[in-house]
Design a protein around this motif. Structure first.
Motif, PDB file in Angstrom:
ATOM      1  N   THR A 193      -8.719   1.618   7.581  1.00 17.22           N
ATOM      2  CA  THR A 193      -7.829   1.803   6.431  1.00 17.22           C
ATOM      3  C   THR A 193      -6.953   3.029   6.659  1.00 17.22           C
ATOM      4  N   SER A 233      -3.908   3.389   4.885  1.00 20.57           N
ATOM      5  CA  SER A 233      -3.560   3.676   3.493  1.00 20.57           C
ATOM      6  C   SER A 233      -3.783   2.413   2.683  1.00 20.57           C
ATOM      7  N   ARG A 234      -3.990   2.588   1.398  1.00 19.30           N
ATOM      8  CA  ARG A 234      -4.204   1.438   0.524  1.00 19.30           C
ATOM      9  C   ARG A 234      -2.968   0.536   0.500  1.00 19.30           C
TER      10      ARG A 234
END
Length: 355
Positions: free
Chosen positions: A66, A68-69
């Motif tokens: 991940t 960034s979201r």
């Protein structure tokens, strides 16, 4: 006098030789190149859009890291299902065209040309405009039912006392396609504006609204129909030489032809129900596969599917990136490519007949 050397081939055998495949080296090499092209186009597609994502970030996201979201949402929820849908729909439409050409022994057969895609489109537009309360899960079945009705009508109308006529099949398909398109236009003209606009966007052949639900629908049907085609490939190869020769080789001609038509209708209907009509993919891909690497029917089907996947994936990427932020539906681009190809094939067939 010189004789052409036979194409280089290699043989794959199972341990007890229950299965043995002889594959031309050129065909396998072309398949590997096409598969690489699909991977490259898919990677670029995942990185391209209004929200820019670097290729290394795409790779890390696909590995489960991940960054960034926002990147996670863009890649996993929007671009990845869209990219997979483009490849699957392209493969299904290409295979539908290739199977139709083999079943009718007419090189101009294509699901969007002979009305099969239009039958699915009319069924889905009717569902969207007149029965919006019905669950969208019925869409593939409704599309399949519409395509089957059109295919049966074309089959009946093209039959003569001398048997099935491939020229009549194409001409009846074109005429019925125009009639069905008129019915679709009536629904769009007099239906409620919001429902008509939703159906109109779908009719352009756009893949931008593809979801994971669509991916599973396409994968499920492909997992059933594509192996069925491979099982029929031997009999389909025999039918290349005509009905009399195929019968002499022991192929059940009538059964195989009906199965081919059913599979071709199913492939086109399911693909159309998900993204809308995609014109001429089924016409271009089989011819291109035949020119790139002449091969047996099984490998030819694989090459046709790969070419269709590459063509629609590239059309979707081009329509998304060429005039950003405006998105051109993939169906418009495939039609722009397909119409000149269709004209060239018509001119070529006319020249062959004149000689």
């Amino acid at each position: 006098m010189t004789t052409a050397s036979p194409p280089r081939q290699f043989v794959i055998r199972s341990p007890r030789e229950a299965i043995a495949l002889r594959l031309p080296v050129r065909g396998v090499a072309v398949a590997a190149i096409l598969l690489l092209g699909i991977v490259v186009v898919s990677c670029i597609s995942l990185a391209t859009g209004s929200y820019g994502v670097a290729l290394n970030e795409v790779w890390e996201t696909l590995r489960g890291v991940t960054i960034s979201r926002a990147i996670d949402n863009v890649v996993w929820e929007f671009r990845f299902p869209r990219t997979i849908c483009a490849a699957l729909v392209g493969a299904m439409m290409a295979l539908s065209g290739g199977v139709l050409q083999n079943a009718t022994r007419n090189s101009l057969a294509d699901p969007s040309l002979v009305g099969i895609s239009q039958g699915a489109a009319l069924a889905v537009v009717t569902l969207t405009v007149m029965f919006p309360e019905l669950n969208s899960g019925f869409r593939p079945w409704i599309a399949f039912f519409g395509s089957v009705l059109v295919a049966m009508a074309i089959r009946a109308l093209s039959h003569t006392r001398q048997g099935a006529s491939t020229i009549r099949f194409i001409l009846m398909g074109i005429g019925l396609s125009a009639f069905i398109s008129s019915l679709t236009s009536i629904l769009l003209t007099y239906g409620e504006i919001d429902r008509a606009m939703a159906a109109l966007a779908w009719l352009a052949g756009s893949i931008n609204a593809a979801s994971w639900g669509d991916v599973w629908t396409l994968l499920g049907w492909s997992a059933v129909l594509f192996p069925a085609l491979l099982l029929l490939s031997r009999s389909m190869s025999a039918m290349r030489f005509g009905e009399a020769a195929a019968t002499g080789l022991g192929a059940p001609v009538a059964t195989v032809r009906n199965l081919q038509l059913a599979i071709a209708v199913g492939l086109a209907a399911i693909a159309t129900s998900v993204v809308g009509p995609l014109g001429f993919v089924g016409l271009i891909a089989p011819h291109a596969a035949r020119r790139l690497a002449p091969a047996g029917m099984g490998l030819h089907l694989v090459l046709t599917a790969l070419l269709g996947a590459l063509l629609v994936g590239a059309a979707d990427l081009l329509g998304r990136a060429a005039f950003a932020p405006i998105q051109i539906p993939a169906g418009i681009l495939t039609s722009l490519i397909g119409v000149p190809v269709f004209v060239l094939l018509l001119m070529r067939s006319r020249a062959t007949v004149s000689h």
